[in-house]
Design a protein around this motif. Structure first.
Motif, mmCIF file in Angstrom:
data_model
loop_
_atom_site.group_PDB
_atom_site.id
_atom_site.type_symbol
_atom_site.label_atom_id
_atom_site.label_comp_id
_atom_site.label_asym_id
_atom_site.label_seq_id
_atom_site.Cartn_x
_atom_site.Cartn_y
_atom_site.Cartn_z
ATOM 1 N N THR A 14 -11.591 6.368 10.031
ATOM 2 C CA THR A 14 -12.453 5.193 9.956
ATOM 3 C C THR A 14 -11.557 3.963 9.904
ATOM 4 O OG1 THR A 14 -12.509 5.022 7.533
ATOM 5 C CG2 THR A 14 -14.082 6.539 8.576
ATOM 6 N N GLY B 181 -12.737 5.369 1.822
ATOM 7 C CA GLY B 181 -11.682 4.875 2.682
ATOM 8 C C GLY B 181 -10.631 5.901 2.978
ATOM 9 N N SER C 65 -16.632 7.458 2.266
ATOM 10 C CA SER C 65 -16.918 6.109 1.784
ATOM 11 C C SER C 65 -15.784 5.527 0.974
ATOM 12 C CB SER C 65 -18.193 6.119 0.932
ATOM 13 O OG SER C 65 -18.038 6.976 -0.183
ATOM 14 N N GLU D 221 0.822 -1.207 0.000
ATOM 15 C CA GLU D 221 0.000 0.000 0.000
ATOM 16 C C GLU D 221 0.859 1.262 0.000
ATOM 17 O OE1 GLU D 221 -2.568 1.898 3.460
ATOM 18 O OE2 GLU D 221 -3.534 0.133 2.598
ATOM 19 N N GLU E 211 -11.269 1.996 7.648
ATOM 20 C CA GLU E 211 -10.784 1.813 6.270
ATOM 21 C C GLU E 211 -9.736 2.839 5.867
ATOM 22 O OE1 GLU E 211 -14.080 2.152 6.975
ATOM 23 O OE2 GLU E 211 -14.467 -0.008 7.093
ATOM 24 N N THR E 212 -9.426 3.798 6.740
ATOM 25 C CA THR E 212 -8.454 4.830 6.402
ATOM 26 C C THR E 212 -7.084 4.212 6.134
ATOM 27 O OG1 THR E 212 -9.625 6.376 7.820
ATOM 28 C CG2 THR E 212 -7.395 6.978 7.172
ATOM 29 N N ARG E 213 -6.409 4.679 5.106
ATOM 30 C CA ARG E 213 -5.123 4.108 4.710
ATOM 31 C C ARG E 213 -3.980 4.737 5.497
ATOM 32 N NH1 ARG E 213 -5.584 4.666 -1.760
ATOM 33 N NH2 ARG E 213 -5.579 6.836 -1.095
ATOM 34 N N ARG F 159 -4.688 -1.099 13.038
ATOM 35 C CA ARG F 159 -4.461 -1.948 11.873
ATOM 36 C C ARG F 159 -3.249 -1.514 11.066
ATOM 37 N NH1 ARG F 159 -6.461 0.149 6.890
ATOM 38 N NH2 ARG F 159 -6.509 -1.988 6.100
#
Length: 402
Positions: free
Chosen positions: A224, A90, A88, A14, A226-228, A271
């Motif tokens: 969130t 991410g 939405s 990523e 899903e945040t990178r 995460r």
């Protein structure tokens, strides 16, 4: 060294993909005067296209190297092209404006500290060096290697370690800084020091941060699960000796941090980081109780005084009464904060260890006792070895927690 687990490989890919797209949130070197557009974007007619920079393709089998660049405070609100991305997708929905950076401490106070002291006096350091030259301690070297391997063990998901104490002044921020420094030095995945004491927290000072901008409370509304990672790091302080920092305040007493706010941010961040060390408020504070109940491992810091040991034992009995399973993932640190302490350490360790938890003695160290930023190269030999042993003990228990 054991190869990184799948989630770590995904994280490395990523970051590599973000670098290839020109979305690096924290460059290792100062940015060039002219920005190089990402290959996927088409420049307007009045803006000539620059030659794309070849993307560096990371090897997923290799751990991500730690950047030796000095820390740099980013301004995520000024990042073009991403500020209005929807939640939405991410990505982070950034606030309209970035808060002003604030100094961690009064510069005059930092000057008054003087130069960092070495943990061991010069004579002791010279004697230790001569002993190593005369007769290398094979057993000690082997023990250190085993502890380092335990600290470097891979994790399937990010592990959270909560550090707290019965009262302020016990040394919990010092222990949290030592653990953050140790994990950042030995591990190759990202390591985060998270401050959860908005009133009197000193973790940014102990970790050598000069200014802070974004806080735990600021990120509660924008992060969130899903945040990178490439979005997250723009809000953090990059530390000189490796690792990242998220403070709880901007250098002054702020509003108390709510337990739910802490939990929301910690859940969204863990995460991305192999290890997160949380410097909690003192017990029985709300955030401390929340952190202890949700962490993979708990570290209770007790000052090496009679009243400190007695109070910590009461808290330990209370904790194990509420959470009997906490016995398997709790470590107690007996912290000697003064060279003139008269409490017998063997008796104190036996008393704290009666409930069946390990007790690690952190001996007095002149560098830690100075009260300024913690530098690993200035730690005394005993303090450095204790920090490694504590890091291995805490992470080993955190890994066994499901």
């Amino acid at each position: 060294m054991t190869a990184p687990s799948d989630w770590q490989r995904d994280l490395i890919r990523e970051v590599g993909a973000a670098e290839a797209g020109g979305e690096r949130p924290r460059p290792a070197t100062p940015p060039a005067p002219a920005r190089t557009p990402a290959p996927a974007r088409t420049p307007g007619p009045a803006q000539p296209a620059a030659a794309p920079v070849p993307a560096r393709s990371p090897d997923p089998a290799q751990p991500a190297p730690r950047s030796p660049a000095p820390p740099r405070t980013p301004d995520p609100a000024a990042t073009p092209g991403r500020d209005l991305a929807p939640r939405s997708s991410g990505e982070v929905q950034r606030p309209a404006s970035a808060p002003e950076a604030a100094p961690v401490a009064d510069p005059r106070l930092l000057l008054a500290l003087g130069s960092p002291r070495h943990g061991d006096p010069l004579a002791r350091r010279a004697g230790a060096g001569l002993r190593r030259l005369a007769a290398p301690a094979a057993k000690e070297a082997g023990d250190a290697a085993r502890l380092a391997e335990a600290v470097q063990q891979p994790v399937t998901t990010g592990r959270v370690l909560a550090v707290t104490s019965l009262r302020g002044g016990a040394g919990k921020s010092t222990v949290a800084a030592l653990l953050t420094r140790t994990y950042a030095h030995y591990r190759h995945d990202p390591v985060l020091g998270l401050e959860a004491d908005a009133a009197l927290g000193t973790l940014p000072l102990r970790l050598g941060a000069r200014t802070v901008r974004w806080t735990v409370g600021d990120l509660a509304d924008v992060l969130t699960p899903e945040t990178r990672l490439t979005d997250v790091t723009g809000y953090l302080v990059q530390l000189e000796e490796g690792g990242w920092l998220l403070p709880a305040s901007r250098g002054q007493v702020g509003n108390p941090l709510a337990g739910r706010t802490y939990y929301t941010v910690a859940l969204a961040l863990r995460r991305h980081f192999g290890v997160t060390v949380v410097d909690c408020d003192s017990l029985p504070g709300q955030v401390a109780r929340t952190a202890l109940g949700t962490a993979h491992a708990r570290v209770l810091v007790a000052p090496a005084t009679a009243e400190g040991v007695h109070g910590t034992r009461q808290v330990l009995d209370w904790l194990l009464g509420l959470l009997p399973a906490a016995r398997e993932n709790t470590v107690v640190v007996l912290n000697a904060t003064s060279p003139d302490a008269t409490l017998d350490p063997a008796t104190a360790r036996a008393h704290l260890g009666e409930p069946g938890v390990p007790v690690v003695l952190l001996p007095y160290d002149r560098h830690l006792g100075q009260g300024g930023p913690v530098h690993t190269d200035h730690l005394g030999e005993a303090a450095r070895g204790t920090a490694l042993r504590l890091a291995a003990e805490a992470l080993g228990r955190a890994v066994r927690t499901r």
